[in-house]
Scaffold this active site. Structure first.
Site, PDB file in Angstrom:
ATOM      1  N   LYS A  44       0.932  -1.141  -0.101  1.00  0.00           N
ATOM      2  CA  LYS A  44      -0.085  -0.198  -0.106  1.00  0.00           C
ATOM      3  C   LYS A  44       0.891   1.131  -0.081  1.00  0.00           C
ATOM      4  O   LYS A  44       1.947   1.267   0.644  1.00  0.00           O
ATOM      5  CB  LYS A  44      -0.796   0.081   1.358  1.00  0.00           C
ATOM      6  CG  LYS A  44      -1.711   1.345   1.380  1.00  0.00           C
ATOM      7  CD  LYS A  44      -2.852   1.535   0.311  1.00  0.00           C
ATOM      8  CE  LYS A  44      -3.521   3.162   0.653  1.00  0.00           C
ATOM      9  NZ  LYS A  44      -4.442   2.959  -0.286  1.00  0.00           N
ATOM     10  N   CYS A 127      -1.151  11.676  -5.145  1.00  0.00           N
ATOM     11  CA  CYS A 127      -1.365  12.371  -3.624  1.00  0.00           C
ATOM     12  C   CYS A 127      -1.526  13.597  -3.891  1.00  0.00           C
ATOM     13  O   CYS A 127      -1.348  14.335  -5.021  1.00  0.00           O
ATOM     14  CB  CYS A 127      -0.032  12.029  -2.957  1.00  0.00           C
ATOM     15  SG  CYS A 127       0.448  10.101  -2.732  1.00  0.00           S
TER      16      CYS A 127
HETATM   17  C1  LIG Z   1      -6.214   9.279  -3.183  1.00  0.00           C
HETATM   18  C2  LIG Z   1      -5.014   9.341  -2.048  1.00  0.00           C
HETATM   19  C3  LIG Z   1      -5.499   9.038  -0.682  1.00  0.00           C
HETATM   20  C4  LIG Z   1      -4.495  10.644  -2.245  1.00  0.00           C
HETATM   21  C5  LIG Z   1      -4.018   8.417  -2.471  1.00  0.00           C
HETATM   22  C6  LIG Z   1      -4.026   6.675  -2.131  1.00  0.00           C
HETATM   23  C7  LIG Z   1      -4.903   6.231  -2.928  1.00  0.00           C
HETATM   24  C8  LIG Z   1      -6.284   5.868  -2.545  1.00  0.00           C
HETATM   25  C9  LIG Z   1      -6.619   5.992  -1.294  1.00  0.00           C
HETATM   26  O1  LIG Z   1      -5.840   5.454  -0.300  1.00  0.00           O
HETATM   27  O2  LIG Z   1      -7.746   6.434  -1.056  1.00  0.00           O
HETATM   28  N1  LIG Z   1      -7.186   5.257  -3.408  1.00  0.00           N
HETATM   29  C10 LIG Z   1      -6.793   5.046  -4.793  1.00  0.00           C
HETATM   30  O3  LIG Z   1      -7.826   4.491  -5.694  1.00  0.00           O
HETATM   31  N2  LIG Z   1      -5.557   5.441  -5.356  1.00  0.00           N
HETATM   32  C11 LIG Z   1      -4.868   6.032  -4.575  1.00  0.00           C
HETATM   33  O4  LIG Z   1      -3.639   6.327  -4.773  1.00  0.00           O
END
Ligand SMILES: CC(C)(C)CCc1c(C(=O)O)[nH]c(=O)[nH]c1=O
Length: 308
Positions: A44, A127
């Site tokens: 992750k 991000c």
């Molecule tokens: C959307 C962010 C929380 C800024 C980054 C982590 C992330 C997330 C998440 O942790 O919500 N979900 C996704 O589909 N792609 C991502 O890159």
């Protein structure tokens, strides 16, 4: 049929692996990936401090895809740095996905994670940026600044996980940025940002965070993912390996990504919906598809999609 692949000099026993975010937050999940047929262990995206992530429900699967606003739940980079040596014992590459809540987080995390020697590091550009500005991946200047800072502290192959772009001008601009940052591989796409899914019976959105807005994954984003893989494959003339992510639910979907130029594929939604057994099914289906088409390996069909 040979389903192995090599990216930036690193050998993958299988070209199908998890996408960062899917079943890869805790030690137990990462070890289970190591024991599964996955071609790699992808963590992750990690932040400086450990995070619980957003309130639930924060993921919702539906026929055709998924929507999520997880909020970067992860153990924090120090925990993953400690885990990496153990994860490297499973005979498959370990990809550390680096995130950050601000630009300065990235080099801090990357330097310590690099020292733990994952096989590859993937920088997540989806991000958040400065409040009020779009995500880093949609800000070419911020992307270039960040990638150059992070490149300085990374000695293993460094890749970048890109959000989807929807205009050739954006492909061009980001292609130039990537060309100037010594990037060893690309991974596209991250989820299609800020979608909204509604339940018409309950007359409600389906996830709690952000008023129901979240990143889309699964079948519904495959055409967007294939376009981004193809666009960057053409820009770099196949010289930078690409991991194709987005809409891979079966072996034929994976084959389409290889035809468009991918050297490997990652899966998210199908893994969350089906579990780790999906890897065996996807490999069998991909092998059958390659055999049916007369290809001996995924390398043979890479980039072979024909235009009319
Ligand atoms: C959307 C962010 C929380 C800024 C980054 C982590 C992330 C997330 C998440 O942790 O919500 N979900 C996704 O589909 N792609 C991502 O890159």
């Amino acid at each position: 049929t040979d389903l192995s692949t090599t990216i930036a000099g690193v050998k993958f026993p299988s070209c199908v692996m998890n996408a960062a975010g899917a079943l890869c937050v805790t030690r137990d999940e990462l070890v289970a990936l190591g024991k599964s047929r996955a071609g790699a262990i992808v963590t992750k995206s990690m932040t400086v401090e450990a995070r619980q992530g957003n309130p639930e429900p924060r993921y919702y699967g539906f026929p055709g895809g998924s929507i999520n606003s997880m909020g970067l739940p992860n153990l924090g980079y120090r925990a993953y740095a400690e885990l990496i040596p153990e994860l490297k014992q499973f005979g498959k590459p370990v990809i550390a996905s680096v995130a950050g809540l601000c630009e300065d987080d990235f080099p801090t995390i990357a330097a310590v994670i690099n020292a733990a020697k994952p096989d590859l590091i993937e920088v997540n550009l989806s991000c958040p940026n400065i409040p009020g500005k779009p995500q880093i991946g949609y800000d070419p200047e911020a992307s270039e600044r960040l990638l150059k800072r992070v490149r300085k502290v990374i000695t293993v192959p460094m890749g970048v996980k890109l959000p989807p772009y929807f205009d050739p001008a954006h492909h061009e601009v980001m292609g130039k940025v990537i060309g100037r940052c010594e990037v060893d591989f690309l991974n596209m796409i991250n989820s299609v940002g800020n979608g909204l899914v509604v339940d018409p019976d309950r007359e409600e959105v389906v996830i709690k965070p952000k008023g129901g807005f979240g990143g889309l994954g699964g079948t519904i984003i495959k055409a967007v993912a294939l376009a981004n893989v193809r666009a960057f494959y053409k820009i770099f003339q196949g010289k930078i390996p690409i991991i194709g992510t987005g809409g891979v639910m079966n072996g034929v979907d994976a084959f389409e990504h290889f035809l468009c130029g991918a050297s490997a594929v990652q899966v998210g939604t199908v893994l969350v919906e089906e579990g780790l057994g999906a890897f065996g099914r996807l490999e069998a289906e991909l092998a059958a598809q390659l055999k049916k088409k007369g290809y001996g390996s995924v390398t043979e069909c890479r980039g072979k999609v024909k235009e009319l």
